[in-house]
Design an enzyme around this catalytic site. Structure first.
Site, PDB file in Angstrom:
ATOM      1  N   GLN A 118       0.828  -1.209   0.000  1.00  0.00           N
ATOM      2  CA  GLN A 118       0.000   0.000   0.000  1.00  0.00           C
ATOM      3  C   GLN A 118       0.858   1.253   0.000  1.00  0.00           C
ATOM      4  O   GLN A 118       1.722   1.415   0.862  1.00  0.00           O
ATOM      5  CB  GLN A 118      -0.896  -0.002   1.242  1.00  0.00           C
ATOM      6  CG  GLN A 118      -1.700   1.285   1.438  1.00  0.00           C
ATOM      7  CD  GLN A 118      -2.608   1.217   2.646  1.00  0.00           C
ATOM      8  OE1 GLN A 118      -3.745   0.785   2.556  1.00  0.00           O
ATOM      9  NE2 GLN A 118      -2.104   1.636   3.801  1.00  0.00           N
ATOM     10  N   GLY A 119       0.629   2.140  -0.950  1.00  0.00           N
ATOM     11  CA  GLY A 119       1.360   3.393  -1.037  1.00  0.00           C
ATOM     12  C   GLY A 119       0.489   4.573  -0.640  1.00  0.00           C
ATOM     13  O   GLY A 119      -0.081   5.258  -1.497  1.00  0.00           O
ATOM     14  N   TYR A 120       0.375   4.785   0.671  1.00  0.00           N
ATOM     15  CA  TYR A 120      -0.405   5.912   1.187  1.00  0.00           C
ATOM     16  C   TYR A 120       0.515   6.948   1.833  1.00  0.00           C
ATOM     17  O   TYR A 120       0.722   8.023   1.310  1.00  0.00           O
ATOM     18  CB  TYR A 120      -1.439   5.411   2.209  1.00  0.00           C
ATOM     19  CG  TYR A 120      -2.790   5.017   1.619  1.00  0.00           C
ATOM     20  CD1 TYR A 120      -2.898   4.538   0.324  1.00  0.00           C
ATOM     21  CD2 TYR A 120      -3.940   5.116   2.372  1.00  0.00           C
ATOM     22  CE1 TYR A 120      -4.118   4.168  -0.205  1.00  0.00           C
ATOM     23  CE2 TYR A 120      -5.178   4.758   1.861  1.00  0.00           C
ATOM     24  CZ  TYR A 120      -5.265   4.288   0.576  1.00  0.00           C
ATOM     25  OH  TYR A 120      -6.486   3.933   0.060  1.00  0.00           O
ATOM     26  N   GLU A 126      -9.824  -1.261   6.439  1.00  0.00           N
ATOM     27  CA  GLU A 126      -8.598  -1.504   7.207  1.00  0.00           C
ATOM     28  C   GLU A 126      -8.862  -1.424   8.701  1.00  0.00           C
ATOM     29  O   GLU A 126      -8.341  -2.215   9.485  1.00  0.00           O
ATOM     30  CB  GLU A 126      -7.522  -0.489   6.814  1.00  0.00           C
ATOM     31  CG  GLU A 126      -6.198  -0.710   7.538  1.00  0.00           C
ATOM     32  CD  GLU A 126      -5.101   0.213   7.043  1.00  0.00           C
ATOM     33  OE1 GLU A 126      -3.949   0.014   7.464  1.00  0.00           O
ATOM     34  OE2 GLU A 126      -5.378   1.125   6.247  1.00  0.00           O
ATOM     35  N   SER A 153      -3.848   7.198  13.308  1.00  0.00           N
ATOM     36  CA  SER A 153      -3.393   7.290  14.687  1.00  0.00           C
ATOM     37  C   SER A 153      -4.566   7.414  15.657  1.00  0.00           C
ATOM     38  O   SER A 153      -5.704   7.709  15.262  1.00  0.00           O
ATOM     39  CB  SER A 153      -2.458   8.492  14.854  1.00  0.00           C
ATOM     40  OG  SER A 153      -3.196   9.695  14.680  1.00  0.00           O
ATOM     41  N   GLU A 173      -5.129   9.774  17.653  1.00  0.00           N
ATOM     42  CA  GLU A 173      -5.654  11.135  17.602  1.00  0.00           C
ATOM     43  C   GLU A 173      -6.645  11.301  16.449  1.00  0.00           C
ATOM     44  O   GLU A 173      -7.691  11.947  16.595  1.00  0.00           O
ATOM     45  CB  GLU A 173      -4.497  12.130  17.468  1.00  0.00           C
ATOM     46  CG  GLU A 173      -3.609  12.225  18.705  1.00  0.00           C
ATOM     47  CD  GLU A 173      -2.641  11.059  18.849  1.00  0.00           C
ATOM     48  OE1 GLU A 173      -2.030  10.922  19.927  1.00  0.00           O
ATOM     49  OE2 GLU A 173      -2.489  10.279  17.884  1.00  0.00           O
TER      50      GLU A 173
END
Length: 402
Positions: A128-130, A246, A387, A389
Site C-alpha cells: 500500500q502506497g499511502y 482496514e 493514529s 488522535e
C-alpha cells in the site's frame, strides 16, 4: 440484538472447527506463534492463504460474485474467532482486505477479471502506497505526482512505511493528478507494477530487528491508464472506503481474548519470586481482568457492527472506535506479557525467522523469546491505519456529533 447463534450458525461453527482440525498444519501454528512482527512472513501466511483458497474460504469479505464466500456477518465472525482459537496465521490484508474490496466496489469489469483472481490465488502480492514523508495523519497533503502521457501515468515521488513492499509485485497508491484544486479533490487511486526500473524499495528495520516496512521511491515509474481505479480525482473517496475496511474489516476481539487466555494460563505457572505464581498477585489479576472486560466489551461492539452489516448498512465511522480500542487493548496485553515473564522477556534475538530448524534457542520459553519483539512492534498499532488522535477526532465529529 440477539446474541445467540442460530442452529445454522452452530452447524457452521462445527464445520469450521473440523476444517481447522484437519487442514491447519502444526508448522503454520508454530510459525504464527513464534512471529514477533505485526505481519507473518509470506512463507507462513501464503501457505495458509493457498489452503483457504482451495477450500473457497480465502475472501469472506468479498461479494460472492467476485469470489467471496457469501457468508453472513455472523459466519464471518465465527470463522475469525475459530481461526484465532486454533492459532491460525493471519493473512496478508493488503490484497484481500484492502485493494480487493476496492476493485470489487469501484473497478471496471475488465479490472475485476484481471486482478481479482490473482489476489484470490495469491499470485499477486500487494503493498500500500499511502503515507509519505510529511504526509501521515494529514494524508491529503501527499505530494507524489502522476501525469498522464500517451495512455500511461508517469509517477514521481515517494512513499514510506510500506509494509512488505520487498515482497510485493504490485502497489496501490494515492497520487496527485491535479495540484490546482482542493487537496482532497486532486488525488487519484492507481495500481502500479513494482517490477520496473522506476521503482526502488529501501528497507526500514524496526527497533525489534524486524524488516516489515520500507520506503518506496518512484522515478518516472509508469503504469497504464487502465490501472486507474475510478476517475481522476476520486482517490480520496476510494481511500476513505479502503480505510473503513482496514480499521474495521476484521474483528480484533477474538485474537485479543485468545491472548488473554494464554496470559491467564501462564500466570498460574510463572513464578513471581515473592509469593508463588504471578497469578496469586491480586494487582496483576485485576489488571488482566480489566483487559478481559475491555476485550469482551469490544467484542460486543464488533457484534453490533456485524448486526448493522447484516441489515445491509455500511460499517461507517464506528470502525474508528473498533480500531482505537483494539489497538490500545493489544498494547495493554503486550505490557502485561512483559511483566508476567519478567527477565526472560528481556531477550531480543535479531535472527529471523524464529521458527524452523535454524531458529535460535529461546531463553526460558518460545513465548518469552517473542514477547519483547511483539511489544516493540505493536507500539505502532496506535499509529498505523490512522493514529489514535485521528480516530478520536473521527469519533467526536461523526459518532458523538461534537
Amino acid at each position: 440484538m440477539d446474541m445467540d447463534f442460530s442452529p445454522e450458525d452452530l452447524a457452521f461453527r462445527e464445520e469450521v472447527r473440523d476444517f481447522l482440525k484437519h487442514s491447519l498444519p502444526d508448522r503454520l501454528r508454530d510459525g504464527a506463534r513464534r512471529t514477533p512482527g505485526v505481519f507473518v512472513e509470506p512463507d507462513i501466511g501464503m501457505e495458509w492463504h493457498r489452503i483457504l483458497h482451495e477450500k473457497g474460504w480465502v475472501a469472506p469479505h468479498w461479494p460472492r460474485e467476485n469470489g467471496g464466500t457469501g457468508w453472513t456477518p455472523t459466519q464471518k465472525f465465527i470463522f475469525e474467532k475459530e481461526c484465532a482459537l486454533a492459532g491460525a496465521p493471519s493473512l496478508a490484508i493488503l490484497g484481500l482486505r484492502l485493494v480487493g474490496p476496492v476493485i470489487c466496489e469501484f473497478g471496471t469489469p475488465e479490472q475485476k477479471e484481471r486482478f481479482l483472481p490473482r489476489i484470490l490465488s495469491g499470485e499477486d502480492y500487494w503493498c500500500q502506497g499511502y503515507s509519505e514523508p510529511g504526509s501521515g495523519s494529514d494524508l491529503a497533503s501527499l505530494k507524489t505526482t502522476a501525469k498522464l502521457e500517451d495512455g500511461e501515468y508517469v509517477v514521481n515521488g515517494s512513499k514510506i512505511w510500506t509494509t512488505h513492499a520487498h515482497h510485493a509485485n504490485w502497489i496501490f497508491a494515492l497520487v496527485r493528478t491535479d495540484p490546482n484544486v482542493k487537496k482532497q479533490a486532486g488525488i487519484t487511486f492507481l495500481l502500479i507494477p513494482m517490477d520496473q526500473d522506476g521503482v526502488e524499495v529501501t528497507p526500514i528495520h524496526s527497533m525489534s530487528g524486524d524488516h516489515e516496512v520500507n520506503a518506496v521511491f518512484f522515478t518516472d515509474a509508469r503504469t497504464s491508464a487502465d490501472n486507474r481505479i475510478g476517475e481522476e480525482g476520486q482517490g480520496w473517496t476510494i481511500a476513505k472506503f479502503l480505510l473503513e475496511n482496514e480499521r474495521g474489516g476484521s474483528c480484533f476481539a477474538p485474537r485479543l481474548l485468545q491472548s488473554i487466555d494464554r496470559l491467564e494460563q501462564l500466570a498460574k505457572e510463572q513464578p513471581s519470586g515473592v509469593n508463588g505464581a504471578v497469578g496469586h498477585d491480586a494487582r496483576f489479576r485485576d489488571r488482566l481482568a480489566r483487559a478481559r472486560l475491555e476485550a469482551e466489551a469490544l467484542e460486543v461492539t464488533e457484534l453490533r457492527i456485524l448486526a448493522e452489516l447484516a441489515k445491509g448498512r455500511a460499517p461507517g465511522p464506528q470502525t474508528s472506535l473498533v480500531k482505537l480500542l483494539g489497538s490500545n487493548i493489544g498494547q495493554t496485553i503486550d505490557t502485561l506479557r512483559l511483566e508476567l515473564l519478567g527477565p526472560d522477556a528481556l531477550q531480543l534475538p535479531m535472527e529471523r525467522p524464529l521458527y524452523g530448524n535454524e531458529a535460535p534457542e529461546p531463553v526460558g520459553s518460545e513465548y518469552a523469546q517473542t514477547a519483547m519483539g511483539r511489544y516493540l512492534n505493536n507500539r505502532a498499532a496506535t499509529i498505523f491505519g490512522g493514529s489514535d488522535e485521528v480516530q478520536k477526532n473521527i469519533i467526536a465529529k461523526t459518532v458523538l456529533g461534537l
